[in-house]
Scaffold this active site. Structure first.
Site, PDB file in Angstrom:
ATOM      1  N   ASP A   1       0.811  -1.216   0.000  1.00 31.05           N
ATOM      2  CA  ASP A   1       0.000   0.000   0.000  1.00 31.05           C
ATOM      3  C   ASP A   1       0.848   1.270   0.000  1.00 31.05           C
ATOM      4  O   ASP A   1       0.308   2.366  -0.033  1.00 31.05           O
ATOM      5  CB  ASP A   1      -0.943   0.027   1.213  1.00 31.05           C
ATOM      6  CG  ASP A   1      -2.292  -0.594   0.885  1.00 31.05           C
ATOM      7  OD1 ASP A   1      -2.427  -1.128  -0.220  1.00 31.05           O
ATOM      8  OD2 ASP A   1      -3.199  -0.541   1.726  1.00 31.05           O
TER       9      ASP A   1
ATOM     10  N   GLY B   1      -6.077  20.577 -34.508  1.00 32.28           N
ATOM     11  CA  GLY B   1      -7.335  19.996 -34.949  1.00 32.28           C
ATOM     12  C   GLY B   1      -7.688  20.450 -36.349  1.00 32.28           C
ATOM     13  O   GLY B   1      -8.052  19.652 -37.209  1.00 32.28           O
ATOM     14  N   MET B   2      -7.538  21.772 -36.617  1.00 31.57           N
ATOM     15  CA  MET B   2      -7.843  22.323 -37.931  1.00 31.57           C
ATOM     16  C   MET B   2      -6.953  21.722 -39.005  1.00 31.57           C
ATOM     17  O   MET B   2      -7.396  21.351 -40.084  1.00 31.57           O
ATOM     18  CB  MET B   2      -7.620  23.851 -37.917  1.00 31.57           C
ATOM     19  CG  MET B   2      -8.828  24.650 -37.514  1.00 31.57           C
ATOM     20  SD  MET B   2     -10.230  24.313 -38.567  1.00 31.57           S
ATOM     21  CE  MET B   2      -9.726  25.231 -40.012  1.00 31.57           C
TER      22      MET B   2
ATOM     23  N   ASP C   1      -5.500  35.658 -35.395  1.00 33.23           N
ATOM     24  CA  ASP C   1      -5.478  34.214 -35.116  1.00 33.23           C
ATOM     25  C   ASP C   1      -6.707  33.779 -34.365  1.00 33.23           C
ATOM     26  O   ASP C   1      -7.366  32.814 -34.689  1.00 33.23           O
ATOM     27  CB  ASP C   1      -4.286  33.896 -34.190  1.00 33.23           C
ATOM     28  CG  ASP C   1      -3.025  33.691 -34.982  1.00 33.23           C
ATOM     29  OD1 ASP C   1      -3.138  33.465 -36.188  1.00 33.23           O
ATOM     30  OD2 ASP C   1      -1.945  33.755 -34.379  1.00 33.23           O
TER      31      ASP C   1
END
EC number: 1.3.7.7
Lengths: 443, 508
Positions: free
Chosen positions: B36, B429-430, B294
Site C-alpha cells: 500500500d 485539430g484544424m 489568429d
C-alpha cells in the site's frame, strides 16, 4: 533477527518493512497472457488506485480487468455479496463475453471474510461462466506471488485426459520416449516457444503450459505427469500440482541466464534419462556473445534490496558473470522449491571463488539503506520508491520491476538481463561530463 | 459494489500523505498491508524527488489480523522518532486498517509518551471521502493542532506584520503544476507589495504554524485543498481569506481587487487598477492574443471542459469570456463541490455535468463532438480514440504534468501558457481536418521498406506470426536484420529457429 545456516548459505530475517508491489499487480500481465480471461479485483479504491497508476498507459487500452469497488454497504454487510457479484459478472459477461472470470480477493475481502470460494461455484452454475478465485492480497503475499495464487487456482481446473483404457498409450504417446511434461509459469508467447524448442532439441516434448494462451486450452494434467517451474515464485502452484494433481515436481534451477537455462534443461534430461546433447557448447557460445556486457560488470558489486522473488536466480547469474553480490534481499524464501537454485548459487560462489552472500528474508528497507551507505555498491537493484533518492546520492540503481516484465528466460534472452543490468553503468559512461561529480554519497 | 475501471480522485490516505509529505520534517506512518506504500513510488517517479519520501508503513499482515497490532504500531512510531527525529508523526489509516477497528488513537497516546515528536492520527473516513477532501481535512487538522498548542503554550504570534502580508495555503506535492504556479503567485504578491508570511504546507515546518496569525490574510489558490484550514483560521482568529483562483485574466483581476479590498480594511490604501491594466496589456500576451486575427478563427469553435472544480471552472470561463469559444458543456468530478461549481460555470456553458464516471464523460464527448477537449489524462485518451485534440488542464496527474520547464497555470505567465495550450489544441485539430479534406500530405509512398526485398527470401508461417507480434516501430529492423542473418548462412527460408538464433547472435 533469526539466523540459520544451511549448506553454507546464511539466511536472515528482518522486520518485513520493505517496499514492493501489491500482488494484485499480477493482473496486468496475466490478463494479457490469458487472452479470453477477465480479471475482477474485488477491493477498495486503494487497490484501484494502485492498479491504475502502476499499469500506466495500459489502463487506457480497454484492459480486460476491472475493480469491483466495495462500498460502505458491502463492508457493513447491508448488501448481499452474492447478488452484488452476480450483477457485476453478468455485466462483464454481456460486455466482454470472456471464457473465464478471475476473482482476485484482496485485503478487504479477507478482513470482512467474504466467502468468495463459497460464492463462486454457485454463481458459476447460475450464470454459466467459469469463475476462478485467487486470493492475491497484501496481507499474505508480495508482488509476483500474486501470479502464484492465480496459477495454483488454475491448476485445479486443468482437465484430466479421460481415456484411461490403455494407460501406457495415453500417458506415453508413441512419439514421446518420456512421461508427459507440463511447464508452469506465465511467460510471453515468444519465450514459451524458445524454451519449448530448447527442450525439443533434447528430444523432450512439452505436453502443455500452465497457463496457456487461452483458458479454454488449459493442458490436461494426469497423475504421474512431470511438472517443472520456470520462475522462483511459484511454490504454491508447485505444491498444488504435487498434492492435488499427484504430479511429480522436477526440482531444478530456473532458466534465467545461460547457466540457469543449461542447468534447467540438464535436470529435466536427467529425470527422463536423456543424455543432454550440445548443451555445454551452446552455453559457451552464449557466454561468448555476452562478452561486451561482461567486460562492463566484471568485478563490480551489486546489492539486491528484494521485492520480486527473482533475486536468488539473478544473483546466481550475476555472480557467474563475475560480479560480487553483497546482499540478496527477498520477500519470501521457499527453501524446498528453490532448493536446486540455492545449491547452484552455492556451487557458483565456490566456482567463482567469492563469498556466499547473505540472504535476507522480509528485509527492512531502512536498515538496508544503512548498509548500502556503508558498502557503496556499484549497483543497487531496487524498487522505484528508492531509485531516484539513491541516484541523487551517487548510487547506481536498476528498477527491479523491469526484470519481471522483460523477457529474461532461456539462452536467447540472457542478453536482455545484462542489457538491463549494465544500463546504469553504460549511462554513467555517457554522462561523465555532466553529472559524475555532482551526485555523490553525501547522505 | 461498483464496477470501476478508472477513478479521477484517489483514496483518502493519498490526500493525507500528500499533506504530510509536503511539510518539512513530518513523517507519515501508514497502518497498511504490504504494497500500500505505492505513494512513495509516485512521489519518487512523478516528482522525481531526490529525497526518500517520508512515509513508512507499519505492515498489517496475518499476525496483525489474528492478534491485533499490539506493540507494532507504537514501536514503529517510536523507532521512526529516534531514526529521523521528525517534528510530527501522522499515523495514517488506510481503507484496510479502518475496517479492523483497532483503537489507533490509543496507539497515538501511548507513543506520545515515549516520543519527542508530536503525534496525531489522521481523521478521515476512507469510505466517505476521497483524496482531495482528505487532504483538505488533514491540513486543517494539522493547523488546528499547532494553533491550539501555541495558544496553550502562549506562543501564538498574533501581532500583525507592519507591511501587508499573506499566507498561501494549499500548495502541495503531486499537485497539478503546483510548483510552477507557486512561482507566479509569489511574483504576483511581490508586484502588489505584499509580503509572503508562510506557504503551507509546501516545504513548511510545523513550527511556522504558530506564526500564521502574523499575516493580514490567507490566500487559497485551489478550492480542493486549504479551504477548511482557511475557514478555521477565520473562525478562530478572525483572519480573512481569499479563495479566488488567479487563473485567467478576469479571475486575476477579481482576485487582485479582493486583495485590495481586504488589505484596505487593515488601513493599507492601495490602488492596483493601473497595475492590472499594465499587466493585462503588456505582461500577459493573452489579452492581445484574443484580439489578434489568429484568435478570430476560434470564434464559435466548440469545446468541452472536465476536471477538478478549480481548473475546470477557470478554464470554462477563460474559453468562453476570454477566447470567445463555445463551451458545450463543462463538468467536474468533485461531486462534493457541486453547488459551487454549478453556480460558477452555468453562465459560461450550455450544460453542467457533475460525475466521477469516466464512461459517462466518454459517451458525452462522443455525442457532442467538440472541436477540442480540455480535461484530464483520461479525456486525453478519449480524445485520441475519437481523434479530437485535448489539452490537459487538471489532475489526475501523469509524468507529463511534471514538466522540467516553467509552465504555470496561475498568474500572468499562466495566462500565456493557457493561451498557447488552447491555440495549439485547436490549430492541430484544424490542420488535421484540412489534411483530411485535401487527402493528406503530398508524399510519395516509400515502396520498399526493406533493403533485401530483391532477394527471394521467405518466412515460415510460424516465424511470420512471431514477427507480427513484434511492436511495429522495431519490426522493420528485426525483419531486415533477421533476413541478413539468414542470407549470410545461405538460408532462403526464415524459420522460428533462425529467428531466435539471429536474436542470440546478432541481437536483432
Amino acid at each position: 533477527m533469526t539466523l540459520s545456516t544451511q549448506k553454507n548459505l546464511t539466511f536472515e530475517c528482518e522486520t518485513g518493512n520493505y517496499h514492493t508491489f501489491c500482488p494484485i499487480s499480477c493482473v496486468s500481465w496475466l490478463y494479457q497472457k490469458i487472452e479470453d480471461s477477465f480479471f475482477l479485483v474485488i477491493g477498495t479504491k486503494t487497490c484501484g488506485y494502485f492498479l491504475q497508476n502502476a499499469m500506466g498507459v495500459m489502463i487506457f487500452a480497454e484492459p480486460r480487468y476491472a475493480m469491483a469497488e466495495l462500498e460502505e454497504g458491502d463492508i457493513s454487510a447491508q448488501l448481499n455479496d452474492y447478488e452484488e457479484l452476480k450483477r457485476l459478472c453478468l455485466q462483464i459477461k454481456k460486455d466482454r463475453n470472456p471464457s473465464v472470470i478471475f476473482w482476485i480477493g484482496t485485503c478487504t475481502t479477507e478482513i470482512i471474510k467474504m466467502d468468495l470460494e463459497g460464492i463462486a461455484p454457485k454463481l458459476e452454475a447460475d450464470i454459466n461462466i467459469s469463475i476462478i478465485v485467487a486470493r492475491a492480497n497484501g496481507l499474505d503475499y508480495a508482488f509476483t506471488q500474486g501470479e502464484d495464487t492465480v496459477l495454483a487456482a488454475m491448476a485445479q481446473r486443468c482437465p484430466e485426459t479421460s481415456c484411461q483404457k490403455d494407460r501406457s498409450d495415453t500417458i506415453i504417446p508413441q512419439s514421446n520416449k518420456h512421461f508427459p511434461l507440463i511447464v508452469f509459469g506465465s511467460l510471453p508467447d515468444s519465450v514459451v516457444q524458445q524454451l519449448t524448442m530448447e527442450l525439443k532439441k533434447q528430444n523432450i516434448t512439452v505436453s502443455g503450459w500452465l497457463p496457456s494462451t487461452r483458458y479454454t486450452e488449459l493442458p490436461a494434467i494426469n497423475k504421474d505427469y512431470y511438472v517443472v517451474g520456470i520462475n522462483p515464485f511459484l511454490s504454491r502452484t508447485a505444491t498444488t500440482l504435487m498434492r492435488r494433481r499427484k504430479t511429480k515436481l522436477i526440482g531444478a534451477p530456473f532458466p534465467i541466464g545461460p547457466d540457469g537455462t543449461r542447468a534447467w534443461v540438464e535436470k529435466i534430461c536427467s529425470v527422463f534419462n536423456i543424455v543432454p546433447n550440445g548443451l555445454e557448447k551452446r552455453e559457451q557460445e552464449i557466454w561468448a556473445s555476452l562478452e561486451e556486457y561482461l567486460k562492463l560488470i566484471r568485478g563490480k558489486s551489486v546489492f539486491f534490496m528484494g521485492d520480486n522473488l527473482l533475486e536468488i536466480s539473478l544473483a546466481r547469474f550475476l555472480i557467474r558473470c563475475g560480479m560480487t553480490v553483497y546482499e540478496i534481499g527477498i520477500p519470501y524464501m521457499d527453501k524446498r522449491y528453490q532448493g536446486a537454485e540455492l545449491a547452484l548459487l552455492s556451487q557458483t560462489c565456490l566456482d567463482m571463488d567469492v563469498k556466499i552472500p547473505k540472504i535476507v528474508e522480509k528485509p527492512d528497507n531502512y536498515n538496508q539503506l544503512d548498509r548500502i551507505r556503508d558498502l557503496q555498491p556499484d549497483l543497487v537493484i531496487t524498487g522505484m520508491a528508492h531509485a531516484n533518492p539513491l541516484e541523487a546520492r551517487g548510487i547506481n540503481t536498476k528498477w527491479s520491476v523491469e526484470f519481471t516484465f522483460a523477457p529474461i528466460h532461456g539462452f536467447t534472452n540472457a542478453r536482455d538481463i545484462l542489457e538491463l543490468v549494465t544500463r546504469p553503468l553504460r549511462r554513467n559512461n555517457n554522462l561523465k561530463e555532466v553529472s559524475s561529480e555532482i551526485y555523490s554519497s553525501n547522505y | 459494489m461498483k464496477l470501476a475501471y478508472w477513478m479521477y480522485a484517489g483514496p483518502a490516505h493519498i490526500g493525507t500523505l500528500r499533506i504530510a509529505s509536503s511539510f518539512k520534517n513530518v513523517h507519515a506512518i501508514m497502518h497498511a498491508p504490504l504494497g500500500d506504500d505505492y505513494f512513495n513510488v509516485m512521489r519518487s517517479m512523478l516528482e522525481r524527488d531526490r529525497n526518500f519520501t517520508p512515509v513508512t508503513a507499519s505492515i498489517v499482515d496475518r499476525h496483525v489480523l489474528a492478534r491485533g497490532s499490539q506493540e507494532k504500531v507504537v514501536n514503529n512510531i517510536t523507532r521512526k522518532d529516534k531514526e529521523e527525529k521528525p517534528d510530527l508523526v501522522v499515523l495514517t489509516p488506510t481503507c484496510t486498517s479502518s475496517i479492523l477497528q483497532e483503537d489507533l488513537q490509543n496507539f497515538v497516546n501511548r507513543a506520545s509518551l515515549e516520543s519527542r515528536a508530536d503525534i496525531i492520527l489522521a481523521d478521515v473516513n476512507h469510505y466517505r471521502v476521497n483524496e482531495l477532501e482528505a487532504s483538505d481535512r488533514t491540513l486543517e487538522q494539522i493547523i488546528t493542532f499547532y494553533i491550539n498548542k501555541a495558544i496553550k503554550n502562549k506562543t501564538l504570534q498574533t501581532q500583525k506584520s507592519v507591511i501587508p502580508s499573506v499566507n498561501i495555503i494549499g500548495v502541495l506535492s503531486l499537485g497539478f503544476h503546483n510548483q510552477h504556479d507557486l512561482v507566479d503567485i509569489k511574483r504576483l504578491f511581490s508586484d502588489l507589495g505584499i509580503k509572503i508570511n508562510h506557504i503551507i504546507p509546501e516545504n513548511a515546518s510545523v513550527h511556522d504554524l504558530k506564526e500564521l496569525p502574523k499575516a493580514w490574510f490567507n490566500f487559497v489558490p485551489y478550492r480542493e485543498t486549504g479551504l477548511m484550514a482557511a475557514k478555521f483560521l477565520k473562525d478562530k482568529l478572525d483572519m480573512p481569506f481569499i479563495d479566488i483562483t488567479p487563473m485567467g485574466i478576469i479571475n486575476i483581476k477579481s482576485c487582485v481587487r479582493a486583495i485590495q479590498e481586504t488589505i484596505s480594511k487593515f488601513g493599507s490604501e492601495n490602488n492596483y487598477e493601473e497595475y492590472l491594466n499594465r499587466q493585462t496589456k503588456y505582461i500577459s500576451q493573452a489579452a492581445w492574443f484574443s484580439r489578434s486575427i489568429d484568435c478570430q478563427n476560434l470564434t464559435g469553435k466548440t469545446a468541452i471542459v472536465f476536471g477538478d472544480s478549480t481548473h475546470a471552472a477557470a478554464m470554462t470561463q477563460i474559453l468562453s469570456e476570454e477566447m470567445g469559444i463555445n463551451v458545450l458543456w463543462s463538468g467536474t468530478y468533485c461531486t462534493y463541490d457541486k453547488e459551487w461549481f454549478q453556480e460558477k460555470v452555468s453562465q459560461y456553458c450550455s450544460e453542467v455535468i457533475i460525475t466521477d464516471d469516466h464512461n459517462r464523460i466518454g459517451d458525452l464527448i462522443a455525442k457532442t463532438e467538440p472541436n477540442a477537449i480540455f480535461g484530464t489524462q483520461m479525456e486525453r485518451h478519449i480524445g485520441k480514440r475519437l481523434n479530437i485534440p485535448c489539452g490537459v488542464i487538471s489532475s489526475p496527474v501523469h509524468i507529463q504534468n511534471f514538466p522540467l520547464g516553467y509552465k504555470p497555470f496561475l498568474g500572468y505567465e499562466g495566462t500565456n501558457q493557457i493561451a498557447d495550450l488552447i491555440y495549439n489544441s485547436f490549430t492541430l485539430g484544424m490542420e488535421d481536418h484540412l489534411l483530411e479534406l485535401f487527402g493528406g500530405h503530398d508524399t510519395t509512398d516509400i515502396l520498399t521498406n526493406t533493403l533485401t526485398s530483391q532477394t527471394n527470401i521467405s518466412w515460415s508461417p510460424e516465424a511470420s506470426r512471431e514477427l507480427n507480434k513484434i511492436p511495429g516501430f522495431v519490426r522493420g529492423k528485426v525483419k531486415r536484420n533477421t533476413e541478413k542473418f539468414a542470407l549470410q548462412y545461405n538460408n532462403n527460408l526464415v524459420t522460428l529457429e533462425i529467428m531466435y538464433e539471429a536474436k542470440e547472435k546478432v541481437n536483432t
